[in-house]
Motif scaffolding. Structure first.
Motif, PDB file in Angstrom:
ATOM      1  N   SER A  10     -26.335  -8.768  15.635  1.00 19.46           N
ATOM      2  CA  SER A  10     -27.195  -8.254  16.713  1.00 19.46           C
ATOM      3  C   SER A  10     -28.589  -7.937  16.200  1.00 19.46           C
ATOM      4  O   SER A  10     -29.585  -8.152  16.897  1.00 19.46           O
ATOM      5  CB  SER A  10     -26.571  -6.993  17.324  1.00 19.46           C
ATOM      6  OG  SER A  10     -25.318  -7.265  17.912  1.00 19.46           O
ATOM      7  N   ALA A  11     -28.667  -7.417  14.969  1.00 20.20           N
ATOM      8  CA  ALA A  11     -29.968  -7.077  14.390  1.00 20.20           C
ATOM      9  C   ALA A  11     -30.838  -8.314  14.238  1.00 20.20           C
ATOM     10  O   ALA A  11     -32.071  -8.248  14.404  1.00 20.20           O
ATOM     11  CB  ALA A  11     -29.774  -6.391  13.035  1.00 20.20           C
ATOM     12  N   GLN A  12     -30.224  -9.452  13.915  1.00 21.29           N
ATOM     13  CA  GLN A  12     -30.990 -10.693  13.811  1.00 21.29           C
ATOM     14  C   GLN A  12     -31.656 -11.026  15.135  1.00 21.29           C
ATOM     15  O   GLN A  12     -32.859 -11.323  15.187  1.00 21.29           O
ATOM     16  CB  GLN A  12     -30.065 -11.836  13.379  1.00 21.29           C
ATOM     17  CG  GLN A  12     -29.470 -11.663  11.997  1.00 21.29           C
ATOM     18  CD  GLN A  12     -28.506 -12.784  11.653  1.00 21.29           C
ATOM     19  OE1 GLN A  12     -28.299 -13.711  12.435  1.00 21.29           O
ATOM     20  NE2 GLN A  12     -27.894 -12.708  10.486  1.00 21.29           N
ATOM     21  N   LEU A  62     -28.023  -6.931  21.498  1.00 19.55           N
ATOM     22  CA  LEU A  62     -26.728  -6.345  21.156  1.00 19.55           C
ATOM     23  C   LEU A  62     -25.601  -7.089  21.863  1.00 19.55           C
ATOM     24  O   LEU A  62     -24.543  -7.367  21.268  1.00 19.55           O
ATOM     25  CB  LEU A  62     -26.710  -4.864  21.534  1.00 19.55           C
ATOM     26  CG  LEU A  62     -25.412  -4.105  21.255  1.00 19.55           C
ATOM     27  CD1 LEU A  62     -25.104  -4.093  19.763  1.00 19.55           C
ATOM     28  CD2 LEU A  62     -25.510  -2.665  21.781  1.00 19.55           C
ATOM     29  N   ILE A  63     -25.817  -7.428  23.125  1.00 22.46           N
ATOM     30  CA  ILE A  63     -24.824  -8.198  23.872  1.00 22.46           C
ATOM     31  C   ILE A  63     -24.556  -9.530  23.172  1.00 22.46           C
ATOM     32  O   ILE A  63     -23.412  -9.963  23.018  1.00 22.46           O
ATOM     33  CB  ILE A  63     -25.293  -8.421  25.326  1.00 22.46           C
ATOM     34  CG1 ILE A  63     -25.285  -7.102  26.103  1.00 22.46           C
ATOM     35  CG2 ILE A  63     -24.412  -9.449  26.030  1.00 22.46           C
ATOM     36  CD1 ILE A  63     -25.892  -7.197  27.485  1.00 22.46           C
ATOM     37  N   PHE A  64     -25.636 -10.181  22.734  1.00 23.04           N
ATOM     38  CA  PHE A  64     -25.508 -11.440  22.002  1.00 23.04           C
ATOM     39  C   PHE A  64     -24.581 -11.278  20.805  1.00 23.04           C
ATOM     40  O   PHE A  64     -23.638 -12.049  20.609  1.00 23.04           O
ATOM     41  CB  PHE A  64     -26.881 -11.887  21.487  1.00 23.04           C
ATOM     42  CG  PHE A  64     -27.526 -12.948  22.316  1.00 23.04           C
ATOM     43  CD1 PHE A  64     -27.375 -14.279  21.991  1.00 23.04           C
ATOM     44  CD2 PHE A  64     -28.288 -12.605  23.403  1.00 23.04           C
ATOM     45  CE1 PHE A  64     -27.985 -15.262  22.745  1.00 23.04           C
ATOM     46  CE2 PHE A  64     -28.899 -13.570  24.160  1.00 23.04           C
ATOM     47  CZ  PHE A  64     -28.750 -14.911  23.844  1.00 23.04           C
ATOM     48  N   GLY A  65     -24.912 -10.307  19.951  1.00 22.70           N
ATOM     49  CA  GLY A  65     -24.152 -10.129  18.720  1.00 22.70           C
ATOM     50  C   GLY A  65     -22.700  -9.785  18.965  1.00 22.70           C
ATOM     51  O   GLY A  65     -21.795 -10.312  18.293  1.00 22.70           O
ATOM     52  N   VAL A  66     -22.452  -8.893  19.918  1.00 21.61           N
ATOM     53  CA  VAL A  66     -21.083  -8.462  20.207  1.00 21.61           C
ATOM     54  C   VAL A  66     -20.259  -9.627  20.744  1.00 21.61           C
ATOM     55  O   VAL A  66     -19.108  -9.837  20.340  1.00 21.61           O
ATOM     56  CB  VAL A  66     -21.090  -7.284  21.204  1.00 21.61           C
ATOM     57  CG1 VAL A  66     -19.667  -6.971  21.675  1.00 21.61           C
ATOM     58  CG2 VAL A  66     -21.704  -6.054  20.570  1.00 21.61           C
ATOM     59  N   VAL A  67     -20.847 -10.402  21.652  1.00 23.11           N
ATOM     60  CA  VAL A  67     -20.094 -11.518  22.239  1.00 23.11           C
ATOM     61  C   VAL A  67     -19.839 -12.605  21.211  1.00 23.11           C
ATOM     62  O   VAL A  67     -18.727 -13.130  21.104  1.00 23.11           O
ATOM     63  CB  VAL A  67     -20.851 -12.084  23.460  1.00 23.11           C
ATOM     64  CG1 VAL A  67     -20.190 -13.372  23.936  1.00 23.11           C
ATOM     65  CG2 VAL A  67     -20.883 -11.068  24.579  1.00 23.11           C
ATOM     66  N   GLN A  68     -20.867 -12.944  20.426  1.00 24.99           N
ATOM     67  CA  GLN A  68     -20.698 -14.010  19.436  1.00 24.99           C
ATOM     68  C   GLN A  68     -19.579 -13.680  18.453  1.00 24.99           C
ATOM     69  O   GLN A  68     -18.728 -14.524  18.161  1.00 24.99           O
ATOM     70  CB  GLN A  68     -22.007 -14.241  18.685  1.00 24.99           C
ATOM     71  CG  GLN A  68     -21.973 -15.459  17.778  1.00 24.99           C
ATOM     72  CD  GLN A  68     -23.275 -15.667  17.035  1.00 24.99           C
ATOM     73  OE1 GLN A  68     -23.613 -14.901  16.138  1.00 24.99           O
ATOM     74  NE2 GLN A  68     -24.015 -16.686  17.403  1.00 24.99           N
ATOM     75  N   GLN A  69     -19.577 -12.453  17.948  1.00 23.48           N
ATOM     76  CA  GLN A  69     -18.537 -12.068  17.008  1.00 23.48           C
ATOM     77  C   GLN A  69     -17.238 -11.700  17.715  1.00 23.48           C
ATOM     78  O   GLN A  69     -16.149 -11.886  17.172  1.00 23.48           O
ATOM     79  CB  GLN A  69     -19.023 -10.884  16.159  1.00 23.48           C
ATOM     80  CG  GLN A  69     -20.229 -11.214  15.302  1.00 23.48           C
ATOM     81  CD  GLN A  69     -19.980 -12.396  14.394  1.00 23.48           C
ATOM     82  OE1 GLN A  69     -19.087 -12.378  13.575  1.00 23.48           O
ATOM     83  NE2 GLN A  69     -20.797 -13.439  14.535  1.00 23.48           N
ATOM     84  N   GLU A 111     -15.691  -2.490   9.140  1.00 20.19           N
ATOM     85  CA  GLU A 111     -16.153  -3.821   8.761  1.00 20.19           C
ATOM     86  C   GLU A 111     -16.537  -4.644   9.981  1.00 20.19           C
ATOM     87  O   GLU A 111     -17.543  -5.362   9.963  1.00 20.19           O
ATOM     88  CB  GLU A 111     -15.061  -4.541   7.973  1.00 20.19           C
ATOM     89  CG  GLU A 111     -14.736  -3.905   6.630  1.00 20.19           C
ATOM     90  CD  GLU A 111     -13.538  -4.569   5.973  1.00 20.19           C
ATOM     91  OE1 GLU A 111     -13.622  -5.787   5.708  1.00 20.19           O
ATOM     92  OE2 GLU A 111     -12.531  -3.874   5.736  1.00 20.19           O
ATOM     93  N   GLY A 112     -15.754  -4.541  11.047  1.00 23.12           N
ATOM     94  CA  GLY A 112     -16.073  -5.280  12.268  1.00 23.12           C
ATOM     95  C   GLY A 112     -17.384  -4.819  12.877  1.00 23.12           C
ATOM     96  O   GLY A 112     -18.209  -5.640  13.317  1.00 23.12           O
ATOM     97  N   ILE A 113     -17.589  -3.503  12.920  1.00 22.52           N
ATOM     98  CA  ILE A 113     -18.836  -2.961  13.476  1.00 22.52           C
ATOM     99  C   ILE A 113     -20.033  -3.436  12.666  1.00 22.52           C
ATOM    100  O   ILE A 113     -21.072  -3.829  13.221  1.00 22.52           O
ATOM    101  CB  ILE A 113     -18.778  -1.426  13.514  1.00 22.52           C
ATOM    102  CG1 ILE A 113     -17.742  -0.966  14.546  1.00 22.52           C
ATOM    103  CG2 ILE A 113     -20.144  -0.843  13.850  1.00 22.52           C
ATOM    104  CD1 ILE A 113     -17.507   0.532  14.563  1.00 22.52           C
ATOM    105  N   MET A 114     -19.905  -3.406  11.332  1.00 23.67           N
ATOM    106  CA  MET A 114     -20.999  -3.872  10.482  1.00 23.67           C
ATOM    107  C   MET A 114     -21.263  -5.358  10.715  1.00 23.67           C
ATOM    108  O   MET A 114     -22.414  -5.806  10.699  1.00 23.67           O
ATOM    109  CB  MET A 114     -20.660  -3.621   9.013  1.00 23.67           C
ATOM    110  CG  MET A 114     -21.773  -3.997   8.049  1.00 23.67           C
ATOM    111  SD  MET A 114     -23.299  -3.057   8.297  1.00 23.67           S
ATOM    112  CE  MET A 114     -22.756  -1.407   7.780  1.00 23.67           C
ATOM    113  N   ASN A 115     -20.210  -6.099  10.990  1.00 20.89           N
ATOM    114  CA  ASN A 115     -20.334  -7.542  11.214  1.00 20.89           C
ATOM    115  C   ASN A 115     -21.181  -7.839  12.443  1.00 20.89           C
ATOM    116  O   ASN A 115     -22.200  -8.543  12.361  1.00 20.89           O
ATOM    117  CB  ASN A 115     -18.933  -8.153  11.353  1.00 20.89           C
ATOM    118  CG  ASN A 115     -18.958  -9.662  11.363  1.00 20.89           C
ATOM    119  OD1 ASN A 115     -19.545 -10.278  12.230  1.00 20.89           O
ATOM    120  ND2 ASN A 115     -18.290 -10.273  10.395  1.00 20.89           N
TER     121      ASN A 115
END
Length: 382
Positions: free
Chosen positions: A73-75, A337-344, A64-68
């Motif tokens: 990141s896809a956005q 990807l860095i954006f998405g990982v850091v934000q979440q 679930e975390g990975i999908m989150n």
């Protein structure tokens, strides 16, 4: 007795060929150092290592975390591909965020308020957005004004026009009911559907993915498929990478951004290349907007706020130079990807979410410093 053939003598050694001092040998290390993806690869590794150490027990790296964080990141990734190609071509588009809000309102207004089929509303939104992108590019080429100024004007014009249209027709800035209007539509699932549902059902049956334990969805997997947003992101990254590295048009993009005048001298259609890149940037913004409208079932006139800067930051983190002529779609994707990982990751780690903006500023500054150093390596400047 026959005459014996004379034994051939070795030819005299010719003069040693002098090494052309203009040809420089590039070491393997230097080749690695001038790759645009270097900073993004390094940053991605550091970010994943850090959050694995501080947030591995919070579920961030569970299914679930990975999908989150993959969805977030896809956005960023969808927008970064368009922004990357345009920046390599030597231009900027600050109207991306306003284009997102505009496209969403067009879809919702036409389908919900005017009763158009959703597929027709989506196509109309794409046509209008691509025309606006072409107009941006045309104005930049014909007026000679910096794209920063032209698209900054477009940012305000589009945002104001979007709010005006929404209020004057519906008396509100948020239009709902899109999901109901999209029921049974053939095009809506291309942007708002999910794939691989059967795979996740199987993963839930074997215990890899959790199931709902209560409510109307009891017994169903918590993750019921991969959203089309992610499919679009991966598809656009692959398309952009192939276009940039495997086609003549990709060479034209680099040439147009590196030295436009020299590119014209060798026959590169610089004006056409730049206009098409503005059109492609508008296309990626509309893809993002359509996926968002289909997901939430509504459109808001203020959506997309600051997305233009987040896209540009992703591209800069990915190694593109602000001066154009250098960059990588893969690098931009890693920046996203860095954006998405850091934000979440900050959420999972229990860190104050406002620090995300602090991170953006710091990593942008570091990326620009690194990119400037790389440019000096390439050009030999001091």
């Amino acid at each position: 007795m026959g005459d014996a053939s004379p034994t051939p003598k070795p030819a005299p050694a010719g003069p040693a060929v002098a090494r052309d001092e203009r040809v420089k040998d590039i070491s393997r290390l230097r080749k690695m150092m001038i790759r645009p993806e270097l900073g993004a690869i390094t940053g991605t590794i550091l970010v994943f290592v850090y959050f694995f150490l501080v947030a591995r027990d919070t579920g961030m790296f569970g299914p679930e975390g990975i999908m989150n964080w993959s969805t977030v990141s896809a956005q960023f990734m969808i927008l970064a591909v368009g922004a990357c190609l345009l920046m390599i071509a030597g231009e900027f588009d600050l109207s991306i965020g306003s284009m997102i809000g505009f496209s969403g309102i067009v879809i919702a207004l036409l389908s919900v308020s005017l009763g158009w089929p959703v597929w027709a509303a989506i196509i109309a939104a794409f046509v209008l957005s691509l025309l606006i992108g072409a107009a941006n590019g045309y104005l930049v080429i014909k007026t000679g004004l910096p794209s920063f100024i032209v698209t900054l004007a477009s940012l305000y014009i589009l945002r104001g026009l979007t709010i005006f249209i929404a209020i004057s027709t519906t008396r509100k800035t948020i239009i709902g009911g899109v999901k109901e209007a999209a029921a049974g539509d053939w095009l809506a699932p291309v942007f708002g559907g999910k794939i691989l549902g059967g795979l996740f059902t199987w993963l839930a049956d074997i215990g890899v993915v959790a199931k709902f334990t209560a409510g109307t969805r009891a017994g169903q997997p918590v993750i019921d498929g991969v959203p089309m947003l992610m499919v679009w992101a991966i598809g656009l990254v692959i398309f952009g990478h192939i276009l940039l590295t495997r086609t003549q048009f990709g060479n034209w993009i680099f040439a147009a951004g590196g030295d436009a005048q020299a590119a014209r001298y060798v026959g590169v259609p610089v004006a056409r290349v730049k206009i098409l890149m503005f059109v492609f940037t508008a296309f990626t913004a509309t893809v993002f907007a359509t996926c968002q409208v289909m997901e939430f079932g509504s459109a808001a006139a203020d959506r997309g706020l600051l997305k233009e800067f987040e896209a540009i930051i992703s591209v800069v983190i990915g190694g593109a130079l602000l001066t154009g002529g250098y960059g990588s779609v893969i690098g931009a994707a890693l920046g996203a990807l860095i954006f998405g990982v850091v934000q979440q990751g900050l959420f999972f780690a229990g860190v104050e979410s406002s620090l995300f903006r602090v991170f953006l500023g710091v990593i942008l500054l570091l990326a620009v410093v690194l990119n400037t150093y790389i440019r000096r390596l390439i050009t030999g400047e001091r």
